[in-house]
Design a protein around this motif. Structure first.
Motif, PDB file in Angstrom:
ATOM      1  N   LEU A   1    -110.796 103.101 -43.701  1.00 37.32           N
ATOM      2  CA  LEU A   1    -110.047 102.314 -42.543  1.00 37.32           C
ATOM      3  C   LEU A   1    -108.797 101.759 -43.556  1.00 37.32           C
ATOM      4  N   CYS A   2    -109.353 101.430 -44.804  1.00 35.68           N
ATOM      5  CA  CYS A   2    -108.070 101.002 -45.871  1.00 35.68           C
ATOM      6  C   CYS A   2    -107.117 102.231 -46.103  1.00 35.68           C
TER       7      CYS A   2
ATOM      8  N   LEU B   1    -118.690  98.009 -33.197  1.00 32.03           N
ATOM      9  CA  LEU B   1    -117.735  98.087 -34.097  1.00 32.03           C
ATOM     10  C   LEU B   1    -117.714  97.905 -35.583  1.00 32.03           C
ATOM     11  N   ASN B   2    -119.010  97.489 -35.894  1.00 29.42           N
ATOM     12  CA  ASN B   2    -119.239  97.577 -37.320  1.00 29.42           C
ATOM     13  C   ASN B   2    -119.331  98.976 -38.189  1.00 29.42           C
ATOM     14  N   THR B   3    -119.346  99.725 -37.456  1.00 32.82           N
ATOM     15  CA  THR B   3    -119.132 100.833 -38.211  1.00 32.82           C
ATOM     16  C   THR B   3    -118.104 101.366 -39.043  1.00 32.82           C
ATOM     17  N   PHE B   4    -116.932 100.397 -38.652  1.00 31.37           N
ATOM     18  CA  PHE B   4    -115.682 100.202 -39.222  1.00 31.37           C
ATOM     19  C   PHE B   4    -115.673  99.428 -40.794  1.00 31.37           C
ATOM     20  N   LEU B   5    -116.829  98.857 -40.920  1.00 29.27           N
ATOM     21  CA  LEU B   5    -116.839  97.945 -41.967  1.00 29.27           C
ATOM     22  C   LEU B   5    -117.978  98.482 -43.371  1.00 29.27           C
ATOM     23  N   SER B   6    -117.803  98.059 -44.239  1.00 34.07           N
ATOM     24  CA  SER B   6    -118.467  98.174 -45.436  1.00 34.07           C
ATOM     25  C   SER B   6    -118.852  96.865 -45.989  1.00 34.07           C
TER      26      SER B   6
ATOM     27  N   MET C   1    -109.506  90.129 -37.198  1.00 31.44           N
ATOM     28  CA  MET C   1    -110.339  91.539 -36.975  1.00 31.44           C
ATOM     29  C   MET C   1    -111.528  91.495 -37.198  1.00 31.44           C
ATOM     30  N   LEU C   2    -111.859  91.007 -38.521  1.00 26.66           N
ATOM     31  CA  LEU C   2    -113.324  90.898 -38.949  1.00 26.66           C
ATOM     32  C   LEU C   2    -114.081  90.551 -37.896  1.00 26.66           C
ATOM     33  N   ALA C   3    -113.749  89.331 -37.153  1.00 27.08           N
ATOM     34  CA  ALA C   3    -114.729  88.637 -36.467  1.00 27.08           C
ATOM     35  C   ALA C   3    -114.861  89.639 -35.121  1.00 27.08           C
ATOM     36  N   LEU C   4    -114.101  90.532 -35.006  1.00 30.62           N
ATOM     37  CA  LEU C   4    -114.602  91.478 -33.747  1.00 30.62           C
ATOM     38  C   LEU C   4    -115.132  92.736 -34.271  1.00 30.62           C
ATOM     39  N   LEU C   5    -114.861  93.058 -35.462  1.00 35.77           N
ATOM     40  CA  LEU C   5    -115.457  94.385 -36.114  1.00 35.77           C
ATOM     41  C   LEU C   5    -116.844  93.975 -36.361  1.00 35.77           C
ATOM     42  N   LYS C   6    -117.487  92.688 -36.618  1.00 30.16           N
ATOM     43  CA  LYS C   6    -118.514  92.713 -36.850  1.00 30.16           C
ATOM     44  C   LYS C   6    -119.659  92.760 -35.834  1.00 30.16           C
ATOM     45  N   GLN C   7    -119.115  92.796 -34.353  1.00 25.80           N
ATOM     46  CA  GLN C   7    -119.677  93.158 -33.365  1.00 25.80           C
ATOM     47  C   GLN C   7    -120.141  94.583 -33.063  1.00 25.80           C
TER      48      GLN C   7
END
Length: 348
Positions: free
Chosen positions: A285-286, A272-277, A263-269
């Motif tokens: 998201l958690c 989609l990286n707005t879902f990450l911190s 999932m992280l491999a896709l979300l780093k694009q």
């Protein structure tokens, strides 16, 4: 968000033959691969249609069947709340289906009323059964999810506490005081303290089995390249709701048991990286992941309770284990609910 209902019998010839969209039904084949309302493949005039029936069924936690000739439960004249909720959920699903079909991400709707949804039948295979990699499947699902969030459709707002409460009620008498207390403790943690952002139309159950890959006819000159797959179609909107986009993403991760590295491999694009911190899942998201793991596990327990079918026990156990991995509350949900899946009956 409506809770899925347990599948009932397929609609009958007599019931479907009076629908104005059919002229001469040739065959009706029950579709039993899902666990929602009764569905069937109908051949009429040489064409194939998908039919979903909202006429009968019982909501999780209710043993009331609904009489197709009445607006009230067949055996309980003064208890209409579950029936009203089922009717409302059907209305929401139909609205979402129409909007998604108009946007070209769901099969065209041929006919719909308060009892039936008739769509074009898509020949193909569920994404869950395709030979694509998990990352490829997830990328397709993310594209469809993003399209859902752009739809213009009025839906009720997701109430996480209410959804969990309804699942607890459906398991009334099955949960120990300790189990119920732990569920309520987690509910408090995931429903408070987070600022609510923009709300979008969410599918609510982007399971790979709810995405169909339409088959393309194979050109003779390309016979050595195998069968091509065509457009991806999103189906089954019974869990739709207005919610933050993180809810849809969390359910996509949870219900398909997607690993964090994939999932992280896709979300780093981008975007989609707005879902990450800081390169990991965002706190929001958690929180939604905890909610989704919990309601999925409880729904699997409800399904076993209502139907007696134990095939979902390993799924419930895995959802609890994934929930434990988030570390939201002390103690292990997997161990706390171990009496539902004794080790000598199933294995994970």
């Amino acid at each position: 968000m409506a809770l899925p209902v347990i599948q009932d019998a397929a609609p009958t010839y007599d019931a479907l033959s009076i629908l104005p969209c059919f002229r001469g039904i040739e065959s009706i084949t029950a579709i039993t691969s899902g666990y929602s309302q009764a569905c069937a493949k109908v051949i009429d005039g040489g064409q194939a249609f998908f039919v979903k029936s909202f006429v009968k069924g019982f909501v999780k936690g209710s043993d009331k069947d609904f009489d197709k000739d009445s607006d009230r439960p067949a055996d309980c004249a003064d208890d209409i709340s579950e029936h009203e909720k089922t009717a409302s959920a059907a209305d929401n699903e139909m609205l979402f289906s129409l909007a998604a079909a108009t946007a070209g991400i769901s099969p065209p709707v041929i006919y719909q009323d308060s009892a039936y949804l008739v769509c074009r039948y898509i020949d193909g295979e569920p994404l869950s059964e395709s030979q694509l990699t998990t990352r490829e499947k997830t990328a397709l699902a993310l594209d469809l999810m993003g399209a859902c969030h752009q739809l213009d459709v009025a839906l009720p707002v997701l109430d996480m506490a209410l959804v969990i409460s309804e699942l607890i009620s459906a398991l009334s008498g099955e949960l120990s005081a300790q189990q119920e207390a732990q569920v309520k403790k987690l509910t408090g943690k995931i429903t408070t303290g987070s600022k609510v952002g923009p709300l979008v139309p969410c599918h609510g159950d982007i399971n790979f089995s709810n995405i169909l890959l339409a088959s393309k006819a194979r050109p003779a000159r390309h016979a050595d390249k195998g069968i091509d797959t065509g457009k991806a179609w999103l189906i089954d909107f019974e869990c739709c709701a207005l919610a933050e986009k993180e809810f849809d993403l969390a359910m996509l991760i949870a219900v398909n048991e997607i690993s964090q590295p994939d999932m992280l491999a896709l979300l780093k694009q981008t975007p989609l990286n707005t879902f990450l911190s800081y390169g990991q899942y965002s706190d929001k998201l958690c929180h939604y992941l905890a909610f989704c793991y919990l309601i999925n596990a409880l729904w699997y327990l409800v399904y076993q309770h209502e139907s007696g079918d134990k095939q979902f026990m390993p799924l419930a156990r895995r959802q609890f284990a994934l929930l434990d991995g988030l570390g939201f509350v002390d103690g292990s949900f997997e161990q706390l609910f171990a009496d539902f899946y004794p080790g000598n009956e199933i294995s994970c």
